[in-house]
Write a protein that holds these residues in place. Structure first.
Motif, PDB file in Angstrom:
ATOM      1  N   ILE A 220      25.821  40.587  41.272  1.00  0.00           N
ATOM      2  CA  ILE A 220      26.820  41.252  40.430  1.00  0.00           C
ATOM      3  C   ILE A 220      27.863  40.206  40.033  1.00  0.00           C
ATOM      4  N   VAL A 221      28.127  40.102  38.735  1.00  0.00           N
ATOM      5  CA  VAL A 221      29.112  39.155  38.221  1.00  0.00           C
ATOM      6  C   VAL A 221      30.234  39.947  37.570  1.00  0.00           C
ATOM      7  N   GLU A 222      31.468  39.655  37.963  1.00  0.00           N
ATOM      8  CA  GLU A 222      32.619  40.353  37.409  1.00  0.00           C
ATOM      9  C   GLU A 222      33.819  39.419  37.371  1.00  0.00           C
ATOM     10  N   MET A 223      34.795  39.783  36.545  1.00  0.00           N
ATOM     11  CA  MET A 223      36.013  38.988  36.392  1.00  0.00           C
ATOM     12  C   MET A 223      37.149  39.644  37.175  1.00  0.00           C
ATOM     13  N   HIS A 224      37.949  38.799  37.835  1.00  0.00           N
ATOM     14  CA  HIS A 224      39.111  39.287  38.573  1.00  0.00           C
ATOM     15  C   HIS A 224      40.315  38.428  38.227  1.00  0.00           C
ATOM     16  N   ARG A 225      41.453  39.066  38.184  1.00  0.00           N
ATOM     17  CA  ARG A 225      42.712  38.399  37.829  1.00  0.00           C
ATOM     18  C   ARG A 225      43.624  38.337  39.047  1.00  0.00           C
ATOM     19  N   ILE A 226      44.285  37.172  39.183  1.00  0.00           N
ATOM     20  CA  ILE A 226      45.244  36.986  40.269  1.00  0.00           C
ATOM     21  C   ILE A 226      46.554  36.497  39.672  1.00  0.00           C
ATOM     22  N   ASP A 227      47.632  37.127  40.041  1.00  0.00           N
ATOM     23  CA  ASP A 227      48.961  36.715  39.595  1.00  0.00           C
ATOM     24  C   ASP A 227      49.617  35.901  40.700  1.00  0.00           C
ATOM     25  N   VAL A 228      49.931  34.657  40.374  1.00  0.00           N
ATOM     26  CA  VAL A 228      50.582  33.751  41.323  1.00  0.00           C
ATOM     27  C   VAL A 228      52.037  33.598  40.901  1.00  0.00           C
ATOM     28  N   ALA A 229      52.932  33.713  41.877  1.00  0.00           N
ATOM     29  CA  ALA A 229      54.372  33.693  41.565  1.00  0.00           C
ATOM     30  C   ALA A 229      54.794  32.387  40.916  1.00  0.00           C
ATOM     31  N   GLN A 230      54.175  31.259  41.313  1.00  0.00           N
ATOM     32  CA  GLN A 230      54.582  29.961  40.788  1.00  0.00           C
ATOM     33  C   GLN A 230      54.059  29.706  39.376  1.00  0.00           C
ATOM     34  N   ASN A 231      53.067  30.474  38.927  1.00  0.00           N
ATOM     35  CA  ASN A 231      52.449  30.257  37.616  1.00  0.00           C
ATOM     36  C   ASN A 231      52.945  31.278  36.610  1.00  0.00           C
ATOM     37  N   GLU A 232      53.175  30.808  35.372  1.00  0.00           N
ATOM     38  CA  GLU A 232      53.594  31.725  34.314  1.00  0.00           C
ATOM     39  C   GLU A 232      52.436  32.618  33.871  1.00  0.00           C
ATOM     40  N   LYS A 233      51.233  32.052  33.877  1.00  0.00           N
ATOM     41  CA  LYS A 233      50.070  32.804  33.444  1.00  0.00           C
ATOM     42  C   LYS A 233      49.197  33.140  34.644  1.00  0.00           C
ATOM     43  N   PRO A 234      48.439  34.235  34.574  1.00  0.00           N
ATOM     44  CA  PRO A 234      47.561  34.599  35.694  1.00  0.00           C
ATOM     45  C   PRO A 234      46.357  33.653  35.779  1.00  0.00           C
ATOM     46  N   ILE A 235      45.716  33.681  36.945  1.00  0.00           N
ATOM     47  CA  ILE A 235      44.492  32.910  37.160  1.00  0.00           C
ATOM     48  C   ILE A 235      43.320  33.889  37.144  1.00  0.00           C
ATOM     49  N   TRP A 236      42.291  33.525  36.372  1.00  0.00           N
ATOM     50  CA  TRP A 236      41.099  34.369  36.267  1.00  0.00           C
ATOM     51  C   TRP A 236      39.951  33.720  37.023  1.00  0.00           C
ATOM     52  N   PHE A 237      39.196  34.546  37.754  1.00  0.00           N
ATOM     53  CA  PHE A 237      38.034  34.062  38.497  1.00  0.00           C
ATOM     54  C   PHE A 237      36.807  34.881  38.098  1.00  0.00           C
ATOM     55  N   GLU A 238      35.703  34.168  37.931  1.00  0.00           N
ATOM     56  CA  GLU A 238      34.412  34.833  37.747  1.00  0.00           C
ATOM     57  C   GLU A 238      33.730  34.880  39.107  1.00  0.00           C
ATOM     58  N   ILE A 239      33.518  36.084  39.627  1.00  0.00           N
ATOM     59  CA  ILE A 239      33.003  36.270  40.983  1.00  0.00           C
ATOM     60  C   ILE A 239      31.556  36.733  40.916  1.00  0.00           C
ATOM     61  N   THR A 240      30.691  36.014  41.612  1.00  0.00           N
ATOM     62  CA  THR A 240      29.279  36.383  41.751  1.00  0.00           C
ATOM     63  C   THR A 240      29.052  36.838  43.187  1.00  0.00           C
ATOM     64  N   SER A 241      28.542  38.049  43.343  1.00  0.00           N
ATOM     65  CA  SER A 241      28.327  38.629  44.671  1.00  0.00           C
ATOM     66  C   SER A 241      26.829  38.786  44.918  1.00  0.00           C
ATOM     67  N   LEU A 242      26.374  38.278  46.062  1.00  0.00           N
ATOM     68  CA  LEU A 242      24.961  38.329  46.435  1.00  0.00           C
ATOM     69  C   LEU A 242      24.805  39.027  47.776  1.00  0.00           C
ATOM     70  N   LYS A 243      23.763  39.824  47.886  1.00  0.00           N
ATOM     71  CA  LYS A 243      23.476  40.515  49.147  1.00  0.00           C
ATOM     72  C   LYS A 243      22.482  39.675  49.940  1.00  0.00           C
ATOM     73  N   ARG A 244      22.827  39.330  51.173  1.00  0.00           N
ATOM     74  CA  ARG A 244      21.966  38.582  52.069  1.00  0.00           C
ATOM     75  C   ARG A 244      21.867  39.334  53.389  1.00  0.00           C
ATOM     76  N   GLY A 245      20.749  40.049  53.549  1.00  0.00           N
ATOM     77  CA  GLY A 245      20.627  40.912  54.717  1.00  0.00           C
ATOM     78  C   GLY A 245      21.618  42.060  54.610  1.00  0.00           C
ATOM     79  N   LEU A 246      22.421  42.239  55.645  1.00  0.00           N
ATOM     80  CA  LEU A 246      23.476  43.253  55.598  1.00  0.00           C
ATOM     81  C   LEU A 246      24.816  42.662  55.185  1.00  0.00           C
ATOM     82  N   ASP A 247      24.864  41.342  55.019  1.00  0.00           N
ATOM     83  CA  ASP A 247      26.102  40.670  54.615  1.00  0.00           C
ATOM     84  C   ASP A 247      26.148  40.508  53.099  1.00  0.00           C
ATOM     85  N   THR A 248      27.326  40.209  52.599  1.00  0.00           N
ATOM     86  CA  THR A 248      27.532  39.930  51.176  1.00  0.00           C
ATOM     87  C   THR A 248      28.267  38.606  51.058  1.00  0.00           C
ATOM     88  N   ILE A 249      27.711  37.711  50.246  1.00  0.00           N
ATOM     89  CA  ILE A 249      28.328  36.406  49.996  1.00  0.00           C
ATOM     90  C   ILE A 249      28.909  36.420  48.592  1.00  0.00           C
TER      91      ILE A 249
END
Length: 533
Positions: A220-249
Motif C-alpha cells: 500500500i502506497v500513500e502520502m502523509h504530511r508532517i508539520d514541523v515547527a521549525q519549517n515554514e512548509k510541511p514535509i511530505w512522505f510517500e509511505i510504502t507498507s508491506l506485510k511480512r508474516g504478522l508484522d508490517t514494515i
C-alpha cells in the motif's frame, strides 16, 4: 523510681525489641525466600534459553539467553529487547504475556510451525520465560564458517537499515512499533523533543498516524504530511507498507520536492486555464492520437460547436466534420477532395507550417494557424479577423482613392519618409523627372532623386535647402523656390513638412509655362541637358 515502675519500663523496652527482631527476621526470611525462589527458578532451566523478569526488568538470564540479549539495540529496555528478539517467531508474544500474572502459567506456540515453544511461569512477582526445544526435534546446528557468514550478512543488512536516509520501521500485529532505524528515531525526537536530562523513550513516539496496514501481500502506497515547527512548509512522505508474516514494515521517502513540483504544475495549469479562458482566440490542442485534450470557451463561441461535443474529446477529423456540417469552414467542392485537404492540413500543422484564411459562408473570416506541440500533439488557433479584414479593405479603398486623386493632379508630387525613403510619387512626377518606379517605390531614397533633379536642372540653392530638410532633418515651415530646367523651363518647387517626420515636395510649372502647356500635355517631356544657366 520504685521497683514496680522500673519493671514496667523494662518490660516495655523488651517487648519493643522482641517485635523489631521478629519483623527483621520475617523480612530476612521473605527476601531469602524470594532470592531462593529466583535462584531455584534459574537453576531449573540453566541449560535452556531462560529469562527471569521482575515486571519489565531482567533480573537474571541463562547463558544462552544472555547471548541473545547482546544483539539488542542500545536504547531498548530489557522487556522491549526481549520482545523484539522473539517477535519474529512469536508475533503475539506481547499480548499473550500480558495475561501471565492472572493465569500463572502459559504455553505459547510459534506461528511458523517450528518445533520450539515458550513456557512462561509467574510466581511471587517473578516471571520465568523459557524457550523450550523439543527433545525429538532439536534445532539444527551450523558450522562456525556458516555462522560467521550469516552474522556478517546480518550485520550488513542491519547497517543498511540503520544508515538509510529513508524512514524504516516495523510494527507487530497489534500495531506496536518493534523496530525503527536511525532516521525514524531522529525525526521522532525532533517532533517530540525530550528534556535534556531525560532518557529517550522506547519505543519512540509515532511519527505518523493512521498508517495503512495491508491485509494481503500487495503493498500500500500513500502520502502523509508532517508539520514541523521549525519549517515554514510541511514535509511530505510517500509511505510504502508491506506485510511480512504478522508484522508490517513501512518505508517512508521524503516526497516534499515532488509534492511542491506538482503544486507548482497545478498552479501553472490553473493560470494557463484562466488565461486561455479570457482569450478571444479559439484554442484546440489535439494529442498524438489526434483527440481534443484542451480547448477554451472561445473555441465553442467561434465554431458554434456544443460544449458536450468538445468535452467528449472528439478526434481531429470529427472536429473538422462538425465544422463543415455547421458551415463554419470554406465550402468544399466535393467531400473526397475536402478529406485530402484536411489530411494535408494535419500534416502541415504537425510541421508548424499551416496558416490559412477561411472565408466562411456567413460572411465571417477566420485565420487558422496550426502549430506542433511536444510529444506529437498539435494546436490549432482559430481567430475571427472579420473586422480586421473589413478595416483593411476600407483602408485599401481609401488608399486607392487617394492615390487616384493624387495621380490626377497636374502638379508633380512626391513624399519622403523621415528616413529619406521615397514613399509616394504621382504620375505627373514620374513624367516630369523620368522616374520609372515599377512598383518598387520604397527602394528609392532622397539622395537618388536629388541627384536626378540636379542633373536635369541648373545649379540652385533650392537643392541645398531640400537636402537640409529631408536628409539632415532640419525642421522648417513650408517654403517655395524656383529652379530652371536645362531647356530654360522655369519650375516652382514647394516644400511642406508632414506629420511623423515625413516630407512633401511639389513641382509645378511657372504661370508663363502653364499658359502654354501643363503637366498633362507634357507627359512625354524629357529633360534636356544642352542648355545651362
Amino acid at each position: 523510681m520504685s521497683q514496680i515502675g522500673f519493671l514496667s519500663v523494662f518490660g516495655a523496652i523488651l517487648t519493643g525489641a522482641l517485635c523489631a527482631f521478629g519483623f527483621l527476621a520475617f523480612w530476612i526470611r521473605a527476601n531469602r525466600s524470594s532470592l531462593v525462589t529466583a535462584r531455584t527458578l534459574m537453576l531449573e532451566a540453566e541449560a535452556a534459553i531462560t529469562f527471569l523478569f521482575d515486571d519489565e526488568t531482567l533480573v537474571n538470564a541463562s547463558s544462552p539467553a544472555r547471548d541473545l540479549m547482546e544483539h539488542r539495540q542500545a536504547d531498548q529496555s530489557d522487556w522491549e529487547a526481549f520482545l523484539s528478539i522473539l517477535s519474529a517467531r512469536f508475533p503475539d508474544l506481547r499480548s499473550q504475556l500480558s495475561e501471565l500474572a492472572v493465569t500463572g502459567r502459559k504455553s505459547i506456540k510459534p506461528v511458523d510451525g517450528h518445533s520450539s515453544w515458550i513456557e512462561a511461569e509467574y510466581w511471587n512477582g517473578l516471571a520465568r520465560i523459557t524457550l523450550v526445544q523439543h527433545k525429538d526435534h532439536p534445532d539444527d546446528t551450523i558450522d562456525p564458517l556458516t555462522a560467521n557468514a550469516i552474522e556478517h550478512e546480518l550485520e550488513t543488512l542491519r547497517s543498511i537499515g540503520e544508515d538509510s536516509p529513508q524512514l524504516i520501521w516495523k510494527q507487530d500485529s497489534q500495531g506496536v512499533l518493534t523496530w525503527a532505524n536511525r532516521s525514524y528515531i531522529e525525526l521522532s525526537e525532533v517532533l517530540f523533543p525530550a528534556a535534556p536530562d531525560a532518557a529517550l523513550p522506547w519505543p519512540p513516539r509515532d511519527v505518523f498516524s493512521n498508517i495503512a496496514r495491508p491485509a494481503g501481500n500487495a503493498p500500500i502506497v500513500e502520502m502523509h504530511r508532517i508539520d514541523v515547527a521549525q519549517n515554514e512548509k510541511p514535509i511530505w512522505f510517500e509511505i510504502t507498507s508491506l506485510k511480512r508474516g504478522l508484522d508490517t514494515i513501512h518505508f517512508a521517502i521524503d516526497a516534499t520536492a515532488v509534492v511542491s513540483a506538482k503544486e507548482a504544475q497545478r498552479d501553472f495549469v490553473q493560470t494557463l486555464t484562466k488565461t486561455f479562458a479570457q482569450l478571444s482566440v479559439g484554442l484546440a490542442i489535439f494529442d498524438a492520437d489526434r483527440r481534443l485534450v484542451i480547448f477554451n470557451p472561445a473555441l465553442g463561441d467561434l465554431s458554434l460547436l456544443p460544449p458536450d461535443f468538445l468535452i467528449a474529446r472528439p478526434t481531429l477529423f470529427s472536429f473538422l466534420d462538425r465544422l463543415r456540417d455547421n458551415r463554419m469552414m470554406p465550402e468544399p467542392k466535393d467531400y473526397s477532395s475536402w478529406r485530402n485537404q484536411m489530411a494535408a492540413l494535419e500534416s502541415a500543422a504537425a510541421e508548424g507550417s499551416y496558416q490559412e484564411t477561411w472565408a466562411i459562408p456567413n460572411g465571417q473570416t477566420f485565420r487558422v494557424t496550426g502549430k506542433p506541440h511536444p510529444n506529437g500533439a498539435i494546436a490549432f488557433l482559430l481567430e475571427d479577423i472579420s473586422d480586421e479584414v473589413s478595416l483593411t479593405r476600407k483602408f485599401r479603398s481609401q488608399i486607392d482613392v487617394g492615390s487616384a486623386v493624387i495621380d490626377n493632379l497636374e502638379a508633380a508630387v512626391c513624399v519622403f519618409s523621415s528616413s529619406g525613403t521615397l514613399v509616394m510619387a504621382n504620375t505627373a512626377y514620374q513624367s516630369l523627372w523620368g522616374t520609372q518606379l515599377d512598383g518598387a517605390i520604397n527602394s528609392r531614397d532622397f539622395s537618388e532623386e536629388s541627384a536626378n533633379w540636379q542633373e536635369a536642372t541648373a545649379p540652385s540653392p533650392i537643392w541645398v535647402k531640400l537636402h537640409e530638410a529631408v536628409s539632415l532633418g532640419k525642421t522648417e515651415p513650408s517654403w517655395s523656390g524656383r529652379v530652371w530646367l536645362d531647356n530654360q523651363i522655369e519650375i516652382n518647387c514647394q516644400y511642406h513638412p508632414l506629420p511623423d517626420g515625413n516630407h512633401q515636395v511639389t513641382f509645378t510649372f511657372s504661370e508663363k509655362e502653364n499658359a502654354g502647356s501643363g503637366f498633362v500635355e507634357s507627359s512625354d517631356f524629357k529633360p534636356q541637358r544642352s542648355v545651362s544657366v
